[in-house]
Design an enzyme around this catalytic site. Structure first.
Site, PDB file in Angstrom:
ATOM      1  N   THR A  12      37.016  45.900  27.687  1.00 37.34           N
ATOM      2  CA  THR A  12      36.219  44.675  27.565  1.00 37.34           C
ATOM      3  C   THR A  12      36.425  43.830  28.819  1.00 37.34           C
ATOM      4  O   THR A  12      37.528  43.767  29.368  1.00 37.34           O
ATOM      5  CB  THR A  12      36.603  43.863  26.314  1.00 37.34           C
ATOM      6  OG1 THR A  12      37.934  43.352  26.470  1.00 37.34           O
ATOM      7  CG2 THR A  12      36.531  44.728  25.055  1.00 37.34           C
ATOM      8  N   GLY A  13      35.348  43.197  29.244  1.00 33.44           N
ATOM      9  CA  GLY A  13      35.434  42.359  30.451  1.00 33.44           C
ATOM     10  C   GLY A  13      35.762  43.192  31.669  1.00 33.44           C
ATOM     11  O   GLY A  13      36.638  42.836  32.447  1.00 33.44           O
ATOM     12  N   GLY A  14      35.007  44.274  31.828  1.00 30.19           N
ATOM     13  CA  GLY A  14      35.380  45.247  32.863  1.00 30.19           C
ATOM     14  C   GLY A  14      34.630  45.148  34.173  1.00 30.19           C
ATOM     15  O   GLY A  14      34.753  46.042  35.005  1.00 30.19           O
ATOM     16  N   SER A  16      34.963  42.856  36.600  1.00 32.27           N
ATOM     17  CA  SER A  16      35.669  42.292  37.767  1.00 32.27           C
ATOM     18  C   SER A  16      37.168  42.302  37.512  1.00 32.27           C
ATOM     19  O   SER A  16      37.617  42.654  36.413  1.00 32.27           O
ATOM     20  CB  SER A  16      35.190  40.859  38.041  1.00 32.27           C
ATOM     21  OG  SER A  16      35.620  40.005  36.995  1.00 32.27           O
ATOM     22  N   GLY A  17      37.931  41.935  38.510  1.00 31.18           N
ATOM     23  CA  GLY A  17      39.375  41.738  38.360  1.00 31.18           C
ATOM     24  C   GLY A  17      40.121  42.936  37.811  1.00 31.18           C
ATOM     25  O   GLY A  17      39.890  44.076  38.199  1.00 31.18           O
ATOM     26  N   ILE A  18      41.032  42.654  36.875  1.00 33.77           N
ATOM     27  CA  ILE A  18      41.908  43.689  36.322  1.00 33.77           C
ATOM     28  C   ILE A  18      41.105  44.723  35.522  1.00 33.77           C
ATOM     29  O   ILE A  18      41.383  45.921  35.593  1.00 33.77           O
ATOM     30  CB  ILE A  18      43.002  43.023  35.447  1.00 33.77           C
ATOM     31  CG1 ILE A  18      43.973  42.235  36.347  1.00 33.77           C
ATOM     32  CG2 ILE A  18      43.769  44.071  34.635  1.00 33.77           C
ATOM     33  CD1 ILE A  18      44.924  41.303  35.597  1.00 33.77           C
ATOM     34  N   GLY A  19      40.107  44.260  34.792  1.00 27.43           N
ATOM     35  CA  GLY A  19      39.284  45.191  34.007  1.00 27.43           C
ATOM     36  C   GLY A  19      38.583  46.197  34.903  1.00 27.43           C
ATOM     37  O   GLY A  19      38.575  47.405  34.624  1.00 27.43           O
ATOM     38  N   SER A 137      49.519  37.764  29.300  1.00 30.45           N
ATOM     39  CA  SER A 137      49.948  37.062  30.505  1.00 30.45           C
ATOM     40  C   SER A 137      51.385  36.617  30.279  1.00 30.45           C
ATOM     41  O   SER A 137      51.805  36.444  29.125  1.00 30.45           O
ATOM     42  CB  SER A 137      49.059  35.830  30.705  1.00 30.45           C
ATOM     43  OG  SER A 137      49.685  34.905  31.573  1.00 30.45           O
ATOM     44  N   TYR A 150      45.616  27.986  26.923  1.00 28.39           N
ATOM     45  CA  TYR A 150      45.666  29.344  27.470  1.00 28.39           C
ATOM     46  C   TYR A 150      46.946  30.064  27.022  1.00 28.39           C
ATOM     47  O   TYR A 150      46.914  31.178  26.513  1.00 28.39           O
ATOM     48  CB  TYR A 150      45.605  29.273  29.001  1.00 28.39           C
ATOM     49  CG  TYR A 150      45.694  30.611  29.698  1.00 28.39           C
ATOM     50  CD1 TYR A 150      44.621  31.505  29.656  1.00 28.39           C
ATOM     51  CD2 TYR A 150      46.842  30.980  30.416  1.00 28.39           C
ATOM     52  CE1 TYR A 150      44.693  32.730  30.295  1.00 28.39           C
ATOM     53  CE2 TYR A 150      46.918  32.200  31.058  1.00 28.39           C
ATOM     54  CZ  TYR A 150      45.849  33.076  30.998  1.00 28.39           C
ATOM     55  OH  TYR A 150      45.918  34.286  31.628  1.00 28.39           O
TER      56      TYR A 150
END
Lengths: 251, 249
Positions: A12-14, A16-19, A137, A150
């Site tokens: 999920t959320g793939g 950008s970034g870590i995904g 995190s 957060y």
């Protein structure tokens, strides 16, 4: 490098970034990968850049109905999956006094409630012996000023991972949590935090290792946990943070 | 796993169990490995079974003289090393009331003091950017009856790992701790575990089985590799989910 050959993964959320980095690493290790994201254009662009055995689906992981639609799509497309990487998340930094109900809801809805129902809806599709990895995190355990919501959302997520590790053990589904420290990702910009508010140089100095992490470094740990090399690992919470979570007290 | 190719790895207590399985995994990934052990025959046999380029050195890691001899040997043989896996350890259980000073000293001397001075003495040989991995156990955080000394020795070891991660960060030496759960090793056999206890231990582990030494080896080689370049000061459980407390279940 075929550690993940014949495995099917949903991230999920793939886009950008870590995904995104994890999608690339999974693909390089032989997996089929489906990424989700909110913005059709960004998702399409990421899928094209990733290439190979990639597929994508437009979903807002903060919307429960989207998780349901995702599950239906995944069932029709793959039948079963082996790996679920719950990666979608947002961040916002403001003092407790300034947190609006809307801001509170946005963060909790995506980071915790969204994660919860993404797992719940996709769970029937996860093969016995499969694996779920939650991206949290080090905030889950810190007391960072300005990160009240957060951090609480991430603490809730780690708790979910622990409970799931016990609830899903009978199906041999391994559930683990990765807690990154500061990593170079667009999460701040995407969460509407101005670039100048994030001082990467200052962050780098706070890290024992002297630099912030790269998404590819998180991806390697996620790939390891998703692979059979990690077959005795479940209910674990792994920090990957350049050493920042070790409290020096003084020094 | 090209990132371990030609790396020089030292494993204390490497002639059986987790140390042996880890030596094997390092060799499979292209590293050069030296194992230590107390019994010359056992070390020699293990080195032979591991094959080229495995080497052995006879050392009792709780003996300062042996540690210094190990330093001299490594300096002459390799000059520098890339990874140190502090694995040597003993496990003995006894009710608190019956723990003798001798038992206390034995466990603390091997599990903690020996680990401490092994690292201190070998540190000058570890290349900047190298890695140190400590083998600990869930006992570092648990309250296991009859394991007062074992658990305290492991808690001390984890503490050392945390401190070293900060002290050695300037040299980019990454220091991590692996906490194993219940693993099927000769250490467990030596403790004289009856079959019914084995079944019980499997059943309390959420994944329903005892861990194998290879389960630990794959994580230790991962942590020693460049794939783990952002990981230091970490404590990773490998325990089939045992450490997650169910309260009631």
């Amino acid at each position: 490098m075929d550690q993940l050959r014949n495995k099917t993964a949903v991230i999920t959320g793939g886009n950008s970034g870590i995904g995104y980095a994890t999608a690339a690493d999974f693909l390089a290790k032989g997996a089929k990968v489906l990424i989700t994201g909110r913005k059709p254009e960004a998702v399409q662009q990421a899928a094209t850049a990733l290439g190979g055995e990639i597929d994508s689906f437009i979903a807002d992981q903060g919307v429960t109905a989207d998780s349901q639609k995702l599950a239906e799509y995944v069932r029709d497309r793959y039948g079963k999956i082996d790996i679920l990487f719950v990666n979608a998340g947002v961040a916002a930094f403001e003092s407790v006094a300034d947190v609006s109900e809307a801001s509170f809801d946005t963060i909790m809805n995506i980071n915790l409630k969204g994660a919860f129902f993404t797992v719940q809806h996709l769970l029937p599709l996860v093969n016995d012996g499969g694996t779920i990895i939650l991206l949290s995190s080090v905030n889950a355990y810190s007391g960072m000023p300005g990160a009240s919501v957060y951090s609480a959302s991430k603490a809730g997520l780690n708790s979910l991972g622990r409970t799931l590790s016990r609830e899903l053990a009978s199906r041999k589904i391994r559930v683990n949590i990765v807690n990154p420290g500061p990593v170079a990702t667009p999460i701040f910009e995407k969460s509407g935090i101005p670039k100048e508010a994030v001082n990467e140089e200052q962050m780098a100095k706070a890290l024992p290792i002297g630099r912030i992490g790269q998404p590819e470094e998180i991806a390697k740990l996620v790939s390891f946990l998703a692979s059979d090399d990690a077959s005795f690992i479940t209910g674990a919470e792994y920090n990957i943070d350049g050493g920042i979570s070790v409290h020096p007290l003084i020094g | 796993m090209s990132s371990l190719k030609d790396k020089i790895v030292v494993i204390t207590g490497g002639n059986s169990g987790i140390g042996y399985a880890t030596a094997k995994a390092f060799l499979a990934k292209g590293a050069k490995v030296l194992i230590t052990g107390r019994q010359p025959g056992a070390v020699q046999k293990a080195v032979h079974a591991l094959g080229h380029p495995a080497e052995g050195f006879k050392a009792d890691q709780s003996d300062m003289n042996d540690i210094r001899r190990l330093y001299d040997y490594l300096q002459g043989r390799f000059g520098k090393i890339d990874s140190l896996f502090v694995n040597a350890g003993v496990a003995k259980l006894a009710p608190f009331e019956t723990v003798t000073e001798a038992l206390y000293d034995e466990l603390m001397n091997i599990n903690f003091k020996g680990a401490y001075f092994t690292i201190q003495q070998l540190l000058p040989l570890i290349s900047d950017g190298g890695t140190i991995t400590l083998l600990s156990a869930l006992n570092a955080y648990s309250g296991t009856p009859n394991a007062t000394v074992l658990s305290a020795s492991k808690a001390a070891l984890n503490s050392l790992g945390r401190t070293l991660s900060r002290e050695l960060a300037a040299r980019k030496i990454r220091v991590n701790t692996v906490n194993h759960g219940i693993i099927s090793t000769p250490l467990l056999e030596k403790a004289g575990l009856p079959d019914e206890a084995r079944t019980h231990l499997s059943s309390i582990t959420p994944l329903g089985r005892l861990g194998q030494p290879e389960d630990i080896a794959s994580l230790v080689t991962f942590l020693a590799s460049d794939d783990a370049s952002f990981i230091t000061g970490a404590e990773y459980n490998v325990d089939g989910g045992l450490m997650v407390h169910p309260l009631i279940a």
